[in-house]
Scaffold this motif. Structure first.
Motif, short mmCIF file in Angstrom:
data_model
loop_
_atom_site.label_atom_id
_atom_site.label_comp_id
_atom_site.label_asym_id
_atom_site.label_seq_id
_atom_site.Cartn_x
_atom_site.Cartn_y
_atom_site.Cartn_z
N THR A 247 -1.25 -0.52 0.06
CA THR A 247 -1.75 0.12 -1.17
C THR A 247 -0.61 0.68 -2.00
OG1 THR A 247 -3.73 0.75 0.07
CG2 THR A 247 -3.39 1.79 -2.06
N ASN A 248 0.36 1.31 -1.34
CA ASN A 248 1.50 1.85 -2.07
C ASN A 248 2.30 0.74 -2.75
OD1 ASN A 248 3.30 4.37 -2.51
ND2 ASN A 248 4.71 2.82 -1.76
N LEU A 249 2.41 -0.42 -2.09
CA LEU A 249 3.11 -1.55 -2.68
C LEU A 249 2.42 -2.02 -3.95
CD1 LEU A 249 5.36 -3.68 -2.50
CD2 LEU A 249 3.83 -5.05 -1.06
N VAL A 250 1.09 -2.08 -3.91
CA VAL A 250 0.33 -2.49 -5.10
C VAL A 250 0.52 -1.48 -6.22
CG1 VAL A 250 -1.99 -2.88 -6.01
CG2 VAL A 250 -1.39 -3.74 -3.75
N VAL A 251 0.46 -0.18 -5.90
CA VAL A 251 0.64 0.86 -6.92
C VAL A 251 2.05 0.79 -7.51
CG1 VAL A 251 0.73 3.35 -7.32
CG2 VAL A 251 -1.08 2.38 -5.90
N ARG A 252 3.04 0.55 -6.65
CA ARG A 252 4.43 0.52 -7.12
C ARG A 252 4.68 -0.65 -8.07
NH1 ARG A 252 8.69 0.68 -2.43
NH2 ARG A 252 7.95 -1.47 -2.18
N ARG A 253 3.98 -1.76 -7.85
CA ARG A 253 4.15 -2.90 -8.74
C ARG A 253 3.44 -2.68 -10.08
NH1 ARG A 253 3.93 -8.52 -5.19
NH2 ARG A 253 5.76 -8.03 -3.87
N ILE A 254 2.34 -1.94 -10.05
CA ILE A 254 1.60 -1.67 -11.29
C ILE A 254 2.21 -0.51 -12.07
CG2 ILE A 254 -0.63 -0.99 -12.24
CD1 ILE A 254 -1.95 -2.35 -9.85
N PRO A 256 5.30 2.07 -11.08
CA PRO A 256 6.28 2.57 -10.08
C PRO A 256 6.35 4.10 -10.01
CG PRO A 256 7.21 0.79 -11.36
CD PRO A 256 5.93 1.14 -12.03
N GLU A 257 6.14 4.79 -11.12
CA GLU A 257 6.28 6.24 -11.12
C GLU A 257 5.15 6.93 -10.36
OE1 GLU A 257 6.64 7.63 -15.08
OE2 GLU A 257 8.55 6.65 -15.48
N SER A 258 4.03 6.24 -10.17
CA SER A 258 2.89 6.83 -9.48
C SER A 258 2.87 6.51 -8.00
CB SER A 258 1.58 6.34 -10.13
OG SER A 258 1.50 6.72 -11.49
N ALA A 259 3.81 5.71 -7.52
CA ALA A 259 3.82 5.34 -6.12
C ALA A 259 4.19 6.53 -5.23
CB ALA A 259 4.80 4.19 -5.88
N LEU A 260 3.72 6.51 -4.01
CA LEU A 260 4.01 7.59 -3.07
C LEU A 260 5.44 7.54 -2.59
CD1 LEU A 260 2.65 9.96 -1.57
CD2 LEU A 260 2.08 8.37 0.27
N PHE A 261 5.98 6.32 -2.41
CA PHE A 261 7.38 6.16 -2.01
C PHE A 261 7.85 4.76 -2.42
CE2 PHE A 261 4.55 5.36 1.57
CZ PHE A 261 4.86 4.04 1.90
#
Length: 261
Positions: A247-254, A256-261
């Motif tokens: 899930t974090n990988l998906v968020v980071r690709r959409i 990046p500033e909102s990703a957990l790490f």
């Protein structure tokens, strides 16, 4: 005879096979994932809405009063909540809900023998128990918004809906993502207290209320199968960790500033 870790015979994946090949595996996995998905979705929506409502209130005294009232259920143990729900849904004319139904000419419902009602019942209980606590995180984020944003929006003629969409929601997005990521990490784990105490471990309700944690508990207490219980606990941890990473990988690709790490 206790031979210890190194001298005991190696049984491979038999403990994992015991669970995943059983006839109950699909039912408990389905209930766990399905109910947790509903909990994440509705808890997030109602917590955000309640936080926004508190943020819109002008009276600080009312805000403290409402927050205190909604926060109090979070301090009640699931044992107490289970008895409260039973008082409401008691079979026959003794239950409060059945009394209301009979007042309007309906027939009393035997809630503890009909599993079809329980996904909704558990969802309502979960929201009542947790929305007040979860809304505090979003309310704290809202308090950090500069008031000048709202003043500028009012000067431009923005409606309350537009303020929510263009000011409030962007500020809440990071905390919503973080909270959702953490919840997704536990989506393969169920709240044992909720699913065990509120339905009162009634066998007739297992099709809707039996989850991985309650199934493992029964295997441990009734069968004494420590190996299977430990194996399922390991699977829950590994799956939760993998879901957080994915899930974090998906968020980071959409974003990046909102990703957990």
């Amino acid at each position: 005879m206790d031979l210890g870790i190194f001298k005991s015979p190696w049984i491979g994946l038999k403990n994992f096979e015991f669970f995943f090949t059983s006839s109950d595996a699909w039912r408990v996995v389905r209930n766990t994932l399905g109910m947790n998905f509903l909990f994440i979705l509705f808890t997030t929506v109602f917590s955000v809405l309640f936080a926004v409502l508190m943020f819109r209130l002008r009276s600080r005294r009312l805000v403290k009063t409402y927050q205190t009232v909604t926060l109090m259920p979070s301090f009640l143990s699931w044992v107490v909540v289970g008895y409260m729900v039973y008082a409401l849904l008691m079979p026959g004319p003794m239950g409060l809900v059945n009394q209301i139904i009979m007042l309007f000419g309906g027939e009393p419902v035997d809630w503890y023998s009909q599993p079809g009602y329980w996904p909704v019942i558990l969802l309502i209980v979960k929201l009542w128990h947790g929305v007040g606590y979860n809304s505090l995180f979003y309310y704290a984020s809202l308090m950090g918004i500069d008031k000048e944003f709202f003043e500028a929006a009012q000067l431009d003629g923005a409606t309350k809906t537009q303020e929510f969409r263009y000011i409030i929601l962007p500020f809440l997005k990071p905390i919503i993502i973080v909270m959702t990521l953490l919840n997704i990490g536990n989506i393969f784990r169920a709240d044992f207290g909720l699913f065990f105490n509120v339905p009162r471990n009634v066998g007739a309700l297992y099709p809707a209320t039996d989850v991985i944690d309650t199934y493992v508990y029964r295997a441990l207490t009734q069968l004494g199968n420590v190996g299977m219980s430990a194996a399922v606990g390991l699977v829950q941890s590994v799956v939760g960790f993998a879901l957080i990473l994915a899930t974090n990988l998906v968020v980071r690709r959409i974003d990046p500033e909102s990703a957990l790490f």
